[in-house]
Design an enzyme around this catalytic site. Structure first.
Site, PDB file in Angstrom:
ATOM      1  N   ARG A   1       0.827  -1.207   0.000  1.00  0.00           N
ATOM      2  CA  ARG A   1       0.000   0.000   0.000  1.00  0.00           C
ATOM      3  C   ARG A   1       0.867   1.266   0.000  1.00  0.00           C
ATOM      4  O   ARG A   1       0.504   2.273  -0.624  1.00  0.00           O
ATOM      5  CB  ARG A   1      -0.916  -0.036   1.223  1.00  0.00           C
ATOM      6  CG  ARG A   1      -1.941   1.095   1.287  1.00  0.00           C
ATOM      7  CD  ARG A   1      -3.004   0.765   2.325  1.00  0.00           C
ATOM      8  NE  ARG A   1      -3.971   1.859   2.474  1.00  0.00           N
ATOM      9  CZ  ARG A   1      -4.086   2.600   3.576  1.00  0.00           C
ATOM     10  NH1 ARG A   1      -3.292   2.407   4.607  1.00  0.00           N
ATOM     11  NH2 ARG A   1      -5.001   3.550   3.645  1.00  0.00           N
TER      12      ARG A   1
ATOM     13  N   HIS B   1       0.347   4.308  -2.563  1.00  0.00           N
ATOM     14  CA  HIS B   1       0.067   5.671  -2.105  1.00  0.00           C
ATOM     15  C   HIS B   1       1.204   6.623  -2.463  1.00  0.00           C
ATOM     16  O   HIS B   1       0.985   7.836  -2.554  1.00  0.00           O
ATOM     17  CB  HIS B   1      -0.213   5.690  -0.599  1.00  0.00           C
ATOM     18  CG  HIS B   1      -1.595   5.251  -0.245  1.00  0.00           C
ATOM     19  ND1 HIS B   1      -2.363   5.871   0.709  1.00  0.00           N
ATOM     20  CD2 HIS B   1      -2.364   4.250  -0.746  1.00  0.00           C
ATOM     21  CE1 HIS B   1      -3.551   5.267   0.797  1.00  0.00           C
ATOM     22  NE2 HIS B   1      -3.568   4.278  -0.075  1.00  0.00           N
TER      23      HIS B   1
ATOM     24  N   ASN C   1      -4.066   8.784   4.477  1.00  0.00           N
ATOM     25  CA  ASN C   1      -2.855   8.228   5.083  1.00  0.00           C
ATOM     26  C   ASN C   1      -2.794   8.333   6.597  1.00  0.00           C
ATOM     27  O   ASN C   1      -2.172   7.501   7.260  1.00  0.00           O
ATOM     28  CB  ASN C   1      -1.613   8.939   4.507  1.00  0.00           C
ATOM     29  CG  ASN C   1      -1.478   8.749   3.007  1.00  0.00           C
ATOM     30  OD1 ASN C   1      -2.010   7.797   2.443  1.00  0.00           O
ATOM     31  ND2 ASN C   1      -0.764   9.656   2.352  1.00  0.00           N
TER      32      ASN C   1
ATOM     33  N   HIS D   1      -6.345  -6.103  -2.517  1.00  0.00           N
ATOM     34  CA  HIS D   1      -7.165  -6.263  -1.316  1.00  0.00           C
ATOM     35  C   HIS D   1      -7.413  -7.723  -0.965  1.00  0.00           C
ATOM     36  O   HIS D   1      -8.217  -8.017  -0.077  1.00  0.00           O
ATOM     37  CB  HIS D   1      -8.483  -5.504  -1.468  1.00  0.00           C
ATOM     38  CG  HIS D   1      -8.335  -4.016  -1.372  1.00  0.00           C
ATOM     39  ND1 HIS D   1      -9.395  -3.136  -1.474  1.00  0.00           N
ATOM     40  CD2 HIS D   1      -7.228  -3.246  -1.163  1.00  0.00           C
ATOM     41  CE1 HIS D   1      -8.944  -1.891  -1.345  1.00  0.00           C
ATOM     42  NE2 HIS D   1      -7.647  -1.933  -1.162  1.00  0.00           N
TER      43      HIS D   1
END
Length: 267
Positions: A7, A11, A39, A138
């Site tokens: 992740r 990001h 975040n 996911h």
């Protein structure tokens, strides 16, 4: 930490490219990305990156960028959890600034509709198919109650027993930080169970379930294909990850090789 490291790379890349800007602490000169909405109190793994960086600096100082560390750690996390592998192009350099506002506007929200997801990824050059493949991330990791509470209490396109099972860990008015697995079947194995969950109306996030709407949605056939063919999913995921890792990298004399991933080199 596998899901969290994967992740971090995502990001990072979706905000001004894969430049490790996500790792920068706030300074007097800029408010960084760590406290941005998507975040804040959510991203983790910074200490793991620090450990990797310090070992690299002792072995080959000034050579491996923090941005490259994120790209390789994402790949190795997927491999470690039983997923596919891909060749990570290297040579990224690190940003000398970061932007909270860019993080707030560029990272797709878990509240997005299908059309919102398609456009958020399209804005970064991804096809709908690539978006569906990347959503397969996911299949590992957890989400906070505050992110999926509205879905389990208010939405109808959710398996009733699944919703009920989640409510004990995510009360309607408390437990914001309680965690539940994004993939109810095998949250620490990188597999295709995420897509099977969607077909069974067991997507944890609103945005997850948007990918499958009961057999005739525009993305339903792709979800079905991935649910039954891990080889196809793995190939498409690896290719999409390489593409994501190529989002606007700093190369050549742009940026720097940070000595400490949390702060810009002085001097």
């Amino acid at each position: 930490m596998g899901a969290s490291l994967l992740r971090l790379h995502f990001h990072d890349c979706f905000v001004n490219g894969c430049d490790a800007s996500v790792l920068l602490d706030d300074t007097a000169n800029f408010t960084g990305e760590k406290t941005a909405g998507p975040n804040n109190n959510s991203l983790r793994g910074f200490d793991v990156v620090d450990t990797i960086k310090s070992q690299l600096e002792s072995l080959c100082p000034g050579v491996v960028s923090c941005a490259d560390i994120l790209a390789v750690a994402a790949r190795d996390s997927v491999v470690a959890l039983g997923g596919t592998t891909w060749t990570v192009p290297l040579g990224r350099r690190d940003a000398t600034t970061a932007s909270a506002s860019a993080a707030n506007s560029n990272i797709p929200s878990p509240a997005l509709s299908l059309s919102g997801l398609i456009s958020a990824f399209s804005n970064k050059g991804f096809t709908t198919k690539e978006m569906i493949a990347l959503s397969g991330s996911h299949t590992i990791g957890m989400a906070k109650c505050s992110i999926f509470r509205s879905r389990i209490y208010n939405e109808t396109n959710i398996n009733t027993a699944f919703a009920t099972s989640l409510k004990s860990n995510c009360p309607s008015a408390s437990g914001d930080n309680n965690l539940s697995p994004l993939d109810t079947t095998s949250s620490t194995v990188f597999d295709t169970a995420y897509y099977t969950d969607l077909i069974n109306s067991k997507g944890l996030l609103h945005s997850d379930q948007q990918l499958y709407s009961g057999g005739n949605g525009s993305t339903d056939s792709q979800v079905k294909a991935y649910s039954t063919n891990s080889a196809t999913f793995f190939t498409d995921f690896g290719n999409a990850m390489v593409k994501m890792g190529n989002l606007s990298p700093l190369t050549g004399t742009s940026g720097q090789i940070r000595t400490n991933c949390r702060k810009v080199n002085s001097g």
